[in-house]
Motif scaffolding. Structure first.
Motif, PDB file in Angstrom:
ATOM      1  N   THR A   2       0.834  -1.197   0.000  1.00  0.00           N
ATOM      2  CA  THR A   2       0.000   0.000   0.000  1.00  0.00           C
ATOM      3  C   THR A   2       0.868   1.245   0.000  1.00  0.00           C
ATOM      4  O   THR A   2       1.770   1.383   0.820  1.00  0.00           O
ATOM      5  CB  THR A   2      -0.917   0.027   1.232  1.00  0.00           C
ATOM      6  OG1 THR A   2      -1.736  -1.144   1.230  1.00  0.00           O
ATOM      7  CG2 THR A   2      -1.812   1.255   1.210  1.00  0.00           C
ATOM      8  N   VAL A   3       0.597   2.150  -0.935  1.00  0.00           N
ATOM      9  CA  VAL A   3       1.339   3.404  -1.043  1.00  0.00           C
ATOM     10  C   VAL A   3       0.399   4.563  -0.721  1.00  0.00           C
ATOM     11  O   VAL A   3      -0.659   4.707  -1.340  1.00  0.00           O
ATOM     12  CB  VAL A   3       1.925   3.593  -2.460  1.00  0.00           C
ATOM     13  CG1 VAL A   3       2.704   4.900  -2.533  1.00  0.00           C
ATOM     14  CG2 VAL A   3       2.817   2.419  -2.828  1.00  0.00           C
ATOM     15  N   VAL A   4       0.778   5.361   0.268  1.00  0.00           N
ATOM     16  CA  VAL A   4      -0.062   6.474   0.723  1.00  0.00           C
ATOM     17  C   VAL A   4       0.708   7.779   0.603  1.00  0.00           C
ATOM     18  O   VAL A   4       1.873   7.861   1.008  1.00  0.00           O
ATOM     19  CB  VAL A   4      -0.499   6.276   2.191  1.00  0.00           C
ATOM     20  CG1 VAL A   4      -1.354   7.457   2.660  1.00  0.00           C
ATOM     21  CG2 VAL A   4      -1.269   4.973   2.357  1.00  0.00           C
ATOM     22  N   ASP A  63      -2.118   4.631  -3.772  1.00  0.00           N
ATOM     23  CA  ASP A  63      -3.346   3.910  -3.425  1.00  0.00           C
ATOM     24  C   ASP A  63      -4.330   4.756  -2.630  1.00  0.00           C
ATOM     25  O   ASP A  63      -5.540   4.542  -2.709  1.00  0.00           O
ATOM     26  CB  ASP A  63      -3.004   2.654  -2.611  1.00  0.00           C
ATOM     27  CG  ASP A  63      -2.145   1.681  -3.394  1.00  0.00           C
ATOM     28  OD1 ASP A  63      -2.548   1.320  -4.512  1.00  0.00           O
ATOM     29  OD2 ASP A  63      -1.067   1.306  -2.900  1.00  0.00           O
ATOM     30  N   CYS A  64      -3.800   5.724  -1.856  1.00  0.00           N
ATOM     31  CA  CYS A  64      -4.666   6.484  -0.955  1.00  0.00           C
ATOM     32  C   CYS A  64      -4.041   7.834  -0.636  1.00  0.00           C
ATOM     33  O   CYS A  64      -2.808   7.963  -0.611  1.00  0.00           O
ATOM     34  CB  CYS A  64      -4.899   5.689   0.335  1.00  0.00           C
ATOM     35  SG  CYS A  64      -5.839   6.546   1.608  1.00  0.00           S
ATOM     36  N   CYS A  65      -4.876   8.849  -0.402  1.00  0.00           N
ATOM     37  CA  CYS A  65      -4.410  10.166   0.025  1.00  0.00           C
ATOM     38  C   CYS A  65      -4.786  10.371   1.502  1.00  0.00           C
ATOM     39  O   CYS A  65      -5.945  10.206   1.882  1.00  0.00           O
ATOM     40  CB  CYS A  65      -5.054  11.269  -0.813  1.00  0.00           C
ATOM     41  SG  CYS A  65      -4.601  11.247  -2.552  1.00  0.00           S
ATOM     42  N   ALA A  84      -5.599  18.672  -0.842  1.00  0.00           N
ATOM     43  CA  ALA A  84      -5.659  17.206  -0.740  1.00  0.00           C
ATOM     44  C   ALA A  84      -6.933  16.655  -1.377  1.00  0.00           C
ATOM     45  O   ALA A  84      -6.899  15.633  -2.077  1.00  0.00           O
ATOM     46  CB  ALA A  84      -5.597  16.792   0.732  1.00  0.00           C
ATOM     47  N   ARG A  85      -8.049  17.321  -1.159  1.00  0.00           N
ATOM     48  CA  ARG A  85      -9.308  16.864  -1.766  1.00  0.00           C
ATOM     49  C   ARG A  85      -9.248  16.954  -3.295  1.00  0.00           C
ATOM     50  O   ARG A  85      -9.732  16.069  -3.999  1.00  0.00           O
ATOM     51  CB  ARG A  85     -10.478  17.697  -1.230  1.00  0.00           C
ATOM     52  CG  ARG A  85     -10.809  17.443   0.230  1.00  0.00           C
ATOM     53  CD  ARG A  85     -12.079  18.168   0.632  1.00  0.00           C
ATOM     54  NE  ARG A  85     -12.341  17.992   2.055  1.00  0.00           N
ATOM     55  CZ  ARG A  85     -12.332  18.982   2.939  1.00  0.00           C
ATOM     56  NH1 ARG A  85     -12.101  20.231   2.535  1.00  0.00           N
ATOM     57  NH2 ARG A  85     -12.579  18.751   4.207  1.00  0.00           N
ATOM     58  N   THR A  86      -8.643  18.030  -3.774  1.00  0.00           N
ATOM     59  CA  THR A  86      -8.522  18.208  -5.223  1.00  0.00           C
ATOM     60  C   THR A  86      -7.664  17.104  -5.833  1.00  0.00           C
ATOM     61  O   THR A  86      -8.017  16.509  -6.864  1.00  0.00           O
ATOM     62  CB  THR A  86      -7.908  19.582  -5.549  1.00  0.00           C
ATOM     63  OG1 THR A  86      -8.732  20.612  -4.994  1.00  0.00           O
ATOM     64  CG2 THR A  86      -7.791  19.771  -7.056  1.00  0.00           C
ATOM     65  N   VAL A  87      -6.516  16.827  -5.196  1.00  0.00           N
ATOM     66  CA  VAL A  87      -5.623  15.774  -5.686  1.00  0.00           C
ATOM     67  C   VAL A  87      -6.319  14.416  -5.666  1.00  0.00           C
ATOM     68  O   VAL A  87      -6.235  13.637  -6.625  1.00  0.00           O
ATOM     69  CB  VAL A  87      -4.336  15.724  -4.841  1.00  0.00           C
ATOM     70  CG1 VAL A  87      -3.511  14.477  -5.188  1.00  0.00           C
ATOM     71  CG2 VAL A  87      -3.505  16.976  -5.064  1.00  0.00           C
ATOM     72  N   LEU A  90      -8.796  14.308  -8.543  1.00  0.00           N
ATOM     73  CA  LEU A  90      -8.136  14.245  -9.849  1.00  0.00           C
ATOM     74  C   LEU A  90      -7.530  12.866 -10.103  1.00  0.00           C
ATOM     75  O   LEU A  90      -7.564  12.352 -11.232  1.00  0.00           O
ATOM     76  CB  LEU A  90      -7.036  15.314  -9.921  1.00  0.00           C
ATOM     77  CG  LEU A  90      -7.493  16.766 -10.054  1.00  0.00           C
ATOM     78  CD1 LEU A  90      -6.295  17.713  -9.964  1.00  0.00           C
ATOM     79  CD2 LEU A  90      -8.217  16.978 -11.381  1.00  0.00           C
ATOM     80  N   TRP A  91      -6.965  12.269  -9.057  1.00  0.00           N
ATOM     81  CA  TRP A  91      -6.314  10.969  -9.212  1.00  0.00           C
ATOM     82  C   TRP A  91      -7.275   9.800  -8.995  1.00  0.00           C
ATOM     83  O   TRP A  91      -6.912   8.651  -9.229  1.00  0.00           O
ATOM     84  CB  TRP A  91      -5.149  10.840  -8.219  1.00  0.00           C
ATOM     85  CG  TRP A  91      -4.015  11.770  -8.510  1.00  0.00           C
ATOM     86  CD1 TRP A  91      -3.886  12.619  -9.572  1.00  0.00           C
ATOM     87  CD2 TRP A  91      -2.832  11.942  -7.719  1.00  0.00           C
ATOM     88  NE1 TRP A  91      -2.698  13.314  -9.501  1.00  0.00           N
ATOM     89  CE2 TRP A  91      -2.037  12.923  -8.369  1.00  0.00           C
ATOM     90  CE3 TRP A  91      -2.375  11.382  -6.532  1.00  0.00           C
ATOM     91  CZ2 TRP A  91      -0.806  13.343  -7.858  1.00  0.00           C
ATOM     92  CZ3 TRP A  91      -1.154  11.786  -6.016  1.00  0.00           C
ATOM     93  CH2 TRP A  91      -0.374  12.757  -6.679  1.00  0.00           C
ATOM     94  N   GLY A  92      -8.486  10.101  -8.519  1.00  0.00           N
ATOM     95  CA  GLY A  92      -9.450   9.035  -8.260  1.00  0.00           C
ATOM     96  C   GLY A  92      -9.061   8.144  -7.102  1.00  0.00           C
ATOM     97  O   GLY A  92      -9.243   6.913  -7.152  1.00  0.00           O
ATOM     98  N   LYS A  93      -8.513   8.749  -6.027  1.00  0.00           N
ATOM     99  CA  LYS A  93      -8.039   7.992  -4.866  1.00  0.00           C
ATOM    100  C   LYS A  93      -8.902   8.300  -3.640  1.00  0.00           C
ATOM    101  O   LYS A  93      -9.423   9.412  -3.505  1.00  0.00           O
ATOM    102  CB  LYS A  93      -6.579   8.349  -4.545  1.00  0.00           C
ATOM    103  CG  LYS A  93      -5.627   8.254  -5.727  1.00  0.00           C
ATOM    104  CD  LYS A  93      -5.514   6.836  -6.266  1.00  0.00           C
ATOM    105  CE  LYS A  93      -4.548   6.800  -7.450  1.00  0.00           C
ATOM    106  NZ  LYS A  93      -4.425   5.426  -8.012  1.00  0.00           N
ATOM    107  N   PRO A  94      -9.055   7.345  -2.725  1.00  0.00           N
ATOM    108  CA  PRO A  94      -9.782   7.625  -1.482  1.00  0.00           C
ATOM    109  C   PRO A  94      -9.009   8.597  -0.604  1.00  0.00           C
ATOM    110  O   PRO A  94      -7.774   8.632  -0.645  1.00  0.00           O
ATOM    111  CB  PRO A  94      -9.892   6.244  -0.820  1.00  0.00           C
ATOM    112  CG  PRO A  94      -8.765   5.449  -1.399  1.00  0.00           C
ATOM    113  CD  PRO A  94      -8.595   5.943  -2.808  1.00  0.00           C
TER     114      PRO A  94
END
Length: 210
Positions: A2-4, A63-65, A84-87, A90-94
């Motif tokens: 998992t990459v955060v 995988d996650c923000c 953070a919400r914008t990123v 844009l990336w389609g991450k939770p």
């Protein structure tokens, strides 16, 4: 694995770090310097995604923000939350909210690999002795007035020490060059401590010198 990617901005610093299964891949930080201390180029520098560059990753690898949701100063928290919400969109991450204090504690536990530690938690607004017991973080002692980090920040402003990279670091480097020790007043009450006397002593001393 998992990459955060985590976004932190509780005060005058912004930090964007990337962790993969407990391994810190990148951790760039930038400090806002007020006009009185020098020109701030924080916005220009942080507009580049340095965290991804240092980690050698692409947005698709994330995988996650994670986002620091407080406690902290209102304006920086809102600004970083927007980024953070914008990123994440844009990336389609939770997007996962993290408590500031618990983030500090768990980061220290992760890096040191300590098992069930008793923690001295020292940040800009907190000075506490904490341990985890029965699925809760328990505070055994804390400051009853001013936190150590806040005390150092205010001390640095009084004697005009730069905020870059941080007041505490700059104070430490200057102290290493000194040869005279000065006894400063502080109070211990049971498991609690009081540091406001240190700051008052320093402020009065500076006024007398001037």
């Amino acid at each position: 694995m998992t990459v955060v990617i985590g976004f932190e901005g509780s005060a005058n610093k912004i930090g964007i770090g990337i962790i993969r299964d407990g391994e810190v891949l990148s951790n760039p930080r930038r400090t806002y310097i007020t006009p009185g201390q020098g020109k701030s180029d924080c916005v220009t520098l942080t507009s580049r995604c340095e965290a991804l560059e240092q980690a050698g990753l692409k947005p698709a690898d994330i995988d996650c923000c994670g986002i620091h949701k407080g406690p902290g100063m209102g304006a920086p928290l809102v600004t970083v939350a927007l980024v953070a919400r914008t990123v994440a969109q844009l990336w389609g991450k939770p997007l996962l909210g993290v408590n500031h204090c618990i983030g500090h504690i768990e980061m220290g536990r992760l890096i040191t690999q300590a098992d069930n530690p008793t923690v001295l938690y020292v940040s800009g607004g907190n000075t506490q002795v904490i341990a985890y017991s029965e699925r809760r973080y328990r505070i055994f002692g804390e400051t009853i007035d001013i936190a150590v980090g806040n005390c150092l920040d205010r001390f640095a402003r009084v004697i005009k020490i730069s905020n870059d990279p941080s007041p505490g670091y700059n104070i430490e480097q200057m102290a290493k060059k000194g040869s005279q020790y000065v006894e400063l007043p502080y109070t211990v009450k049971g498991m609690d401590v009081s540091f406001s006397g240190i700051l008052s002593y320093i402020e009065v001393s500076v006024l007398l010198v001037r």
